[in-house]
Design an enzyme around this catalytic site. Structure first.
Site, PDB file in Angstrom:
ATOM      1  N   ASP A   1       0.699  -1.438  -0.404  1.00  0.00           N
ATOM      2  CA  ASP A   1      -0.083  -0.091   0.105  1.00  0.00           C
ATOM      3  C   ASP A   1       0.787   1.397   0.121  1.00  0.00           C
ATOM      4  O   ASP A   1       1.699   1.395   1.057  1.00  0.00           O
ATOM      5  CB  ASP A   1      -1.164   0.389   1.521  1.00  0.00           C
ATOM      6  CG  ASP A   1      -2.281   1.060   1.328  1.00  0.00           C
ATOM      7  OD1 ASP A   1      -1.814   1.933   0.948  1.00  0.00           O
ATOM      8  OD2 ASP A   1      -3.080   0.417   0.781  1.00  0.00           O
TER       9      ASP A   1
ATOM     10  N   ASP B   1       4.786   2.130  -5.798  1.00  0.00           N
ATOM     11  CA  ASP B   1       3.586   2.060  -6.205  1.00  0.00           C
ATOM     12  C   ASP B   1       3.725   1.538  -7.384  1.00  0.00           C
ATOM     13  O   ASP B   1       4.443   1.244  -8.128  1.00  0.00           O
ATOM     14  CB  ASP B   1       4.146   3.880  -7.000  1.00  0.00           C
ATOM     15  CG  ASP B   1       3.251   4.191  -7.908  1.00  0.00           C
ATOM     16  OD1 ASP B   1       1.996   3.704  -8.233  1.00  0.00           O
ATOM     17  OD2 ASP B   1       3.429   5.160  -8.524  1.00  0.00           O
TER      18      ASP B   1
ATOM     19  N   ASN C   1      -5.300  -5.211  -6.575  1.00  0.00           N
ATOM     20  CA  ASN C   1      -6.485  -4.383  -5.843  1.00  0.00           C
ATOM     21  C   ASN C   1      -6.203  -2.791  -5.511  1.00  0.00           C
ATOM     22  O   ASN C   1      -7.603  -2.440  -5.399  1.00  0.00           O
ATOM     23  CB  ASN C   1      -7.068  -4.970  -4.621  1.00  0.00           C
ATOM     24  CG  ASN C   1      -7.827  -4.081  -3.509  1.00  0.00           C
ATOM     25  OD1 ASN C   1      -8.822  -4.470  -3.952  1.00  0.00           O
ATOM     26  ND2 ASN C   1      -7.526  -3.498  -2.134  1.00  0.00           N
TER      27      ASN C   1
ATOM     28  N   TYR D   1     -12.977   5.739 -14.139  1.00  0.00           N
ATOM     29  CA  TYR D   1     -13.582   4.940 -13.199  1.00  0.00           C
ATOM     30  C   TYR D   1     -13.871   3.381 -14.024  1.00  0.00           C
ATOM     31  O   TYR D   1     -13.533   2.355 -13.756  1.00  0.00           O
ATOM     32  CB  TYR D   1     -13.635   5.145 -11.863  1.00  0.00           C
ATOM     33  CG  TYR D   1     -14.009   3.846 -10.888  1.00  0.00           C
ATOM     34  CD1 TYR D   1     -12.978   3.877  -9.917  1.00  0.00           C
ATOM     35  CD2 TYR D   1     -15.359   3.504 -11.195  1.00  0.00           C
ATOM     36  CE1 TYR D   1     -12.897   2.201  -9.113  1.00  0.00           C
ATOM     37  CE2 TYR D   1     -15.556   2.110  -9.627  1.00  0.00           C
ATOM     38  CZ  TYR D   1     -13.964   1.178  -9.142  1.00  0.00           C
ATOM     39  OH  TYR D   1     -14.278   0.611  -8.411  1.00  0.00           O
TER      40      TYR D   1
ATOM     41  N   LYS E   1     -11.515   0.187 -15.238  1.00  0.00           N
ATOM     42  CA  LYS E   1     -12.075  -1.723 -14.629  1.00  0.00           C
ATOM     43  C   LYS E   1     -12.895  -2.025 -15.248  1.00  0.00           C
ATOM     44  O   LYS E   1     -12.761  -3.495 -15.839  1.00  0.00           O
ATOM     45  CB  LYS E   1     -13.734  -1.285 -13.486  1.00  0.00           C
ATOM     46  CG  LYS E   1     -13.307  -0.076 -12.281  1.00  0.00           C
ATOM     47  CD  LYS E   1     -12.004  -1.064 -11.835  1.00  0.00           C
ATOM     48  CE  LYS E   1     -11.956  -0.777  -9.851  1.00  0.00           C
ATOM     49  NZ  LYS E   1     -10.752  -1.665  -9.558  1.00  0.00           N
TER      50      LYS E   1
ATOM     51  N   THR F   1     -15.926   0.736   1.810  1.00  0.00           N
ATOM     52  CA  THR F   1     -14.512   1.732   2.229  1.00  0.00           C
ATOM     53  C   THR F   1     -14.817   2.905   1.481  1.00  0.00           C
ATOM     54  O   THR F   1     -16.410   3.890   1.626  1.00  0.00           O
ATOM     55  CB  THR F   1     -13.856   0.227   0.821  1.00  0.00           C
ATOM     56  OG1 THR F   1     -14.270   1.304  -0.712  1.00  0.00           O
ATOM     57  CG2 THR F   1     -14.361  -0.793   0.539  1.00  0.00           C
TER      58      THR F   1
END
Length: 298
Positions: free
Chosen positions: A37, A72, A99, A170, A174, A204
């Site tokens: 992360d 990254d 993810n 987005y 995706k 989230t």
């Protein structure tokens, strides 16, 4: 023994939310985990090592094995270091769970170039770059006679399957992930690698501004991120050897297989159509075809 006992798993975007749930679930089933992360904010800005380190420490405190990584994933050299970190820490790489991501939502007429570039970079390149370096590792292992029974789990979205109003960047990223998963499944099978994708729904940082996702006072929390992880762990296991190139929707207690684009009704004239001929032809094809699912938010 756990379902993934002894396997080495990299989970990107694992400092919070669904990624954190994946990392903990893999560790609980016996995997050794690289918790990746970069520690960015919801919009992708900033960088802090804390989230990855905290999750890795949580796994170790529970008796598991984990290391933190803050590279990254959309940086070519950073993605290479991530794959190398797994091999250096645990001697191999068996599972890659992709993810990481963030949002910069805008209607198309307001969407700026940098908002498009940033989201596509992290979601789509952030899937490709680690996958590319992991694939190179798995190919080398196979050629050396050490083929891994490896797994890749990519993260798409309902927005990638159907589109989502206000999320053009987005949704495009995706949807691109779904295309990448199909190609990767076809190309990497020869090295013992399966590739699948999920389209999850959970509470989230990325979804709390879009949906009413408040946790219930009691009973089953259908929007808990932890609901998504069991399928992701299973897809990373040896049991999932025969499953590849598929997309699963998962939320709450529901698991579904998503049916993607496929060839539909057709008319073949046997020669070139004239533009004026095509009106009734297209009308007949659309009448015979299944209507598309509505775009989210339309």
């Amino acid at each position: 023994m756990g379902l993934v006992d002894g396997r080495v798993a990299v989970v990107t975007g694992a400092g919070r939310g669904i990624g954190r749930a994946h990392a903990l679930a893999y560790a609980a089933e016996g995997a050794r985990v690289v918790v990746n992360d970069v520690g960015a904010g919801l919009d992708g800005s900033g960088c802090e090592a804390g989230p990855a380190s905290l999750v890795a420490a949580e796994i170790r405190a529970a008796g598991g094995e984990a290391v933190a990584n803050t590279d990254d994933v959309a940086d070519w050299a950073g993605a290479e270091r991530l794959v190398s970190a797994a091999v250096a820490a645990f001697g191999s790489l068996d599972v890659l769970v992709l993810n990481a991501g963030f949002l910069r939502d805008r209607m198309l007429v307001n969407l700026a170039e940098d908002e498009w570039d940033a989201v596509v970079r992290v979601h789509l390149k952030g899937h490709f770059a680690p996958l590319r370096h992991a694939a190179e590792y798995w190919r080398a292992e196979a050629k050396a006679g050490r083929a891994r029974d490896a797994r890749v789990v990519m993260t798409s979205s309902g927005a990638g399957l159907l589109g989502s109003v206000g999320q053009g960047n987005y949704s495009a990223a995706k949807a691109g992930i779904l295309g990448l998963a199909s190609v990767a499944a076809a190309e990497l099978g020869r090295y013992g690698v399966t590739v699948n994708a999920i389209a999850p729904a959970a509470r989230t940082r990325m979804t709390e501004g879009t949906f009413d996702l408040a946790a219930p006072a009691s009973g089953f929390d259908a929007m808990a991120p932890e609901n998504v992880s069991p399928l992701v762990v299973w897809l990373g296991s040896l049991e999932a050897a025969g499953v590849t190139g598929r997309v699963f929707e998962v939320d709450g207690g529901r698991v579904a297989v998503a049916d993607g684009w496929r060839h539909g009704p057709a008319r073949d004239k046997g020669s070139r159509w004239e533009p004026g001929e095509l009106g009734p032809v297209v009308a007949s094809l659309l009448a015979a075809a299944t209507s598309p699912e509505p775009v989210y938010g339309a």
